[in-house]
Design a protein around this motif. Sequence first.
Motif, PDB file in Angstrom:
ATOM      1  N   PHE A 100       0.822  -1.211   0.000  1.00 36.77           N
ATOM      2  CA  PHE A 100       0.000   0.000   0.000  1.00 36.77           C
ATOM      3  C   PHE A 100       0.863   1.273   0.000  1.00 36.77           C
ATOM      4  O   PHE A 100       0.505   2.281  -0.594  1.00 36.77           O
ATOM      5  N   ALA A 101       1.982   1.195   0.683  1.00 38.24           N
ATOM      6  CA  ALA A 101       2.832   2.382   0.809  1.00 38.24           C
ATOM      7  C   ALA A 101       3.857   2.466  -0.313  1.00 38.24           C
ATOM      8  O   ALA A 101       4.702   3.352  -0.321  1.00 38.24           O
ATOM      9  N   GLY A 102       3.786   1.519  -1.243  1.00 36.55           N
ATOM     10  CA  GLY A 102       4.763   1.487  -2.340  1.00 36.55           C
ATOM     11  C   GLY A 102       4.559   2.613  -3.339  1.00 36.55           C
ATOM     12  O   GLY A 102       3.730   3.504  -3.135  1.00 36.55           O
ATOM     13  N   PRO A 103       5.322   2.566  -4.424  1.00 35.71           N
ATOM     14  CA  PRO A 103       5.251   3.620  -5.435  1.00 35.71           C
ATOM     15  C   PRO A 103       4.071   3.396  -6.384  1.00 35.71           C
ATOM     16  O   PRO A 103       3.495   2.304  -6.421  1.00 35.71           O
ATOM     17  N   GLY A 104       3.718   4.387  -7.142  1.00 36.03           N
ATOM     18  CA  GLY A 104       2.679   4.242  -8.156  1.00 36.03           C
ATOM     19  C   GLY A 104       1.365   4.882  -7.791  1.00 36.03           C
ATOM     20  O   GLY A 104       1.192   5.424  -6.702  1.00 36.03           O
ATOM     21  N   THR A 105       0.428   4.806  -8.716  1.00 33.84           N
ATOM     22  CA  THR A 105      -0.899   5.356  -8.498  1.00 33.84           C
ATOM     23  C   THR A 105      -1.655   4.456  -7.520  1.00 33.84           C
ATOM     24  O   THR A 105      -1.175   3.380  -7.157  1.00 33.84           O
ATOM     25  N   VAL A 106      -2.815   4.899  -7.125  1.00 34.66           N
ATOM     26  CA  VAL A 106      -3.633   4.105  -6.212  1.00 34.66           C
ATOM     27  C   VAL A 106      -3.955   2.744  -6.833  1.00 34.66           C
ATOM     28  O   VAL A 106      -3.789   1.702  -6.201  1.00 34.66           O
ATOM     29  N   VAL A 107      -4.390   2.784  -8.087  1.00 34.19           N
ATOM     30  CA  VAL A 107      -4.734   1.521  -8.744  1.00 34.19           C
ATOM     31  C   VAL A 107      -3.510   0.612  -8.838  1.00 34.19           C
ATOM     32  O   VAL A 107      -3.609  -0.597  -8.624  1.00 34.19           O
ATOM     33  N   GLU A 108      -2.383   1.170  -9.111  1.00 36.84           N
ATOM     34  CA  GLU A 108      -1.163   0.359  -9.202  1.00 36.84           C
ATOM     35  C   GLU A 108      -0.808  -0.283  -7.870  1.00 36.84           C
ATOM     36  O   GLU A 108      -0.401  -1.445  -7.803  1.00 36.84           O
ATOM     37  N   ARG A 109      -0.992   0.487  -6.801  1.00 36.76           N
ATOM     38  CA  ARG A 109      -0.669  -0.071  -5.486  1.00 36.76           C
ATOM     39  C   ARG A 109      -1.677  -1.138  -5.062  1.00 36.76           C
ATOM     40  O   ARG A 109      -1.312  -2.149  -4.481  1.00 36.76           O
ATOM     41  N   VAL A 110      -2.927  -0.905  -5.380  1.00 38.11           N
ATOM     42  CA  VAL A 110      -3.945  -1.920  -5.072  1.00 38.11           C
ATOM     43  C   VAL A 110      -3.651  -3.184  -5.884  1.00 38.11           C
ATOM     44  O   VAL A 110      -3.696  -4.300  -5.365  1.00 38.11           O
TER      45      VAL A 110
END
Lengths: 189, 189
Positions: free
Chosen positions: A69-79
């Motif tokens: 969840f705390a990783g890089p990217g957009t919300v969709v990418e993290r999900v």
Amino acid sequence: MDTRERLIQSTRELLWERGYTGTSPKAIQERSGAGQGSMYHHFHGKPDLALAAIGRSAEELRDRAEAAFAGPGTVVERVAAYLRRERDALKGCPVGRLTQDHAVMADPDLRRPIEETFAWLTDRLAGLLARGRASGELDAGLDPVATATALVAVLQGGYVLARAAGSADVYAQAVEGALGLLTLRKENA
Amino acid sequence: MDTRERLIQSTRELLWERGYTGTSPKAIQERSGAGQGSMYHHFHGKPDLALAAIGRSAEELRDRAEAAFAGPGTVVERVAAYLRRERDALKGCPVGRLTQDHAVMADPDLRRPIEETFAWLTDRLAGLLARGRASGELDAGLDPVATATALVAVLQGGYVLARAAGSADVYAQAVEGALGLLTLRKENA
DNA sequence: GTCTATACCTGGATAGAC
DNA sequence: GTCTATCCAGGTATAGAC
């Protein structure tokens, strides 16, 4: 690893594989290499040891989820990163599986960490989705809490279906189906 | 209801509530009112009786699902009817819950009806979604099989989350979240 | 078909020696 | 801290009488 720690790790494995009801003190002793007296020296009994093991598994689940969840990217990418994270689908969820164990659910102490873990997970994911909605990345009509609950349910249910089918592919299908619903809209925009 | 039938029904209830490992012949006898000798007269033992009980539950699951799928309305309406059908969310799925029982999964005879049930269910639902896609009711980019798998997973996972939270509302949230994802696109069109 | 008796193993734990 | 001995309830089933 000392004896106490080996007992906890062995119990975690057994709870994952066989559940609480299906795990005997004897099996724990055999897997950990600890003797009868040793186990009862370090823990008061099966419930006490199980509590330590469940707490550890819950902590690990939380840490791994937070990392995605705390990783890089957009919300969709993290999900998507969280949902697609490598998992042993046929083994299932070490925490979720315990909800199917009557003895666990009947014991408030054993039950609490499970309840808290899923409350945290759903909440954390809902917050992420809410931010995605606010930024316009996700549809304005999307309900963050309901969607987060559905996504977590897809994971837990994906394990069930994978085990029923005897194939980890089914788990991946469920995840891709969910991500497809979450993102199709965007592609068509 | 004759003795044999009472044994089956009692076993179904106990498998639902406590799982296979958590259900003893003694408990079955007490709930059904049948004696020891009576139970072993009608069935060879616990696995044999469980097989009869699981078969019955699988059959019922299938019949109830088919009733919703074959009902009136559009594809989305029928899928929604199935997902929203009244269920005892805190009790979970009488079939899906058995996938978490090691002894069940280790016995090919007990496992087969479970595998077949979910294969049928996912397949039936995928066919429905494919028709919805063909008629234009659903997005052309939707993958029927993956989506069907995800929807069934939402149900199974919804039970897990409801039990974890101790609240049937969470199950309803998961269902509404999934239906939201399935239908939002349309509303925005 | 159903009952009671019996059998043997495992689950879960305590006691006390080392 | 760990070991062995011991304990009692329950799980799962068979045998044979009724």
